[in-house]
Design an enzyme around this catalytic site. Structure first.
Site, PDB file in Angstrom:
ATOM      1  CB  SER A   1       9.051  -7.151  -3.098  1.00 13.61           C
ATOM      2  OG  SER A   1       8.613  -6.716  -4.359  1.00 13.61           O
TER       3      SER A   1
ATOM      4  CG  ASP B   1       8.981  -3.474  -3.510  1.00 16.34           C
ATOM      5  OD1 ASP B   1       9.664  -4.069  -2.656  1.00 16.34           O
ATOM      6  OD2 ASP B   1       8.493  -4.025  -4.494  1.00 16.34           O
TER       7      ASP B   1
END
Length: 268
Positions: A37, A152
């Site tokens: 991320s 993610d």
């Protein structure tokens, strides 16, 4: 292989820049950088050769106006943001670099929604690798690339130590910028009510923090040599991208708490 592992945390992840600044001052230079991320984004720029000064300037240039231009709402049943503008931003600043040609070995971690697998991206287009890793579910529309549907990586592996180990990491400094919760198991007994009232948002955030902390615990236990730095980013919310300077300063100051561990690590 000395490795820097950078965890997720959206705007909290700007703190990674301050941590890296302090690590550089202690003469730590990683052979491998692995991120999930926001950690994949900061790590990608650092692996591409950006200096701390350049990273700081780039981050601090994102004020409220720039934030809204990078993340414009485009409502869809799949999410609120399609990520087109952030990809343009990444290509503008990183160009079309290949991971294999970076001065430092690099990998990002994403989650394949179709295959229910963690994907470690360590070759190919750098921008695509970053984009795949930052697709926060619901917020971002899932990202499609090479037949994969990515979300993610931080939701499955918030501080991707096991991913780093799969690439040959032997000595690891990991950086976590998310809240850690001491998750205790107990049997139920009668107790005095707290009279606390919880909103739906609070319940959701508490639940996410509990789950994320357990995942981080699992990762930390697998560090062969090295340690994890837990950076307290209270006061910086996930969407506070206009607070880059505060987050960077927080990362630098918090990193100083680990001076002794860093020195010991460097002597190994």
């Amino acid at each position: 292989m000395r490795t820097l592992v950078l965890g997720g945390g959206a705007a909290k992840g700007y703190a990674h820049i301050g941590v890296i600044q302090y690590l550089e001052e202690q003469n730590f230079k990683p052979d491998l950088i692995v991120g999930a991320s926001m950690g994949a984004l900061v790590g990608g720029f650092y692996a591409a050769g950006y200096t701390i000064e350049e990273l700081t300037d780039l981050a601090c240039a994102i004020d409220r106006k720039a934030k809204h231009s990078l993340f414009p709402l485009r409502l869809s049943l799949q999410g609120f943001i399609d990520g087109t503008d952030i990809v343009k931003f990444l290509y503008k600043n990183l160009g079309r670099k290949k991971i294999e040609h970076l001065p430092c070995t690099y990998a990002s971690v994403a989650t394949d929604l179709d295959q229910h697998t963690e994907v470690v991206i360590h070759k190919g287009d750098l921008v695509q690798a970053i984009r795949a890793s930052i697709s926060i579910p619901v917020v971002f529309i899932p990202y499609k690339d090479q037949g994969h549907t990515f979300i993610d990586g931080g939701f499955v592996n918030p501080v991707p130590i096991t991913a780093a180990l799969s690439l040959g990491a032997t000595e690891i400094i990991a950086v976590n910028v998310l809240r850690r919760v001491n998750y205790i198991t107990e049997t139920i007994t009668k107790r005095t009510p707290t009279r606390a009232s919880y909103s739906m948002k609070t319940v959701l955030m508490e639940t996410v923090d509990y789950a994320t902390s357990r995942l981080i615990d699992f990762q930390e236990e697998r560090i062969p040599k090295g340690f994890m730095m837990n950076i307290d980013t209270r006061g910086i919310h996930l969407s506070d991208f206009e607070k880059a300077k505060q987050a960077i300063d927080t990362g630098y100051k918090q990193a100083k708490k680990y001076q002794r561990k860093i020195a010991q690590f460097m002597r190994q």
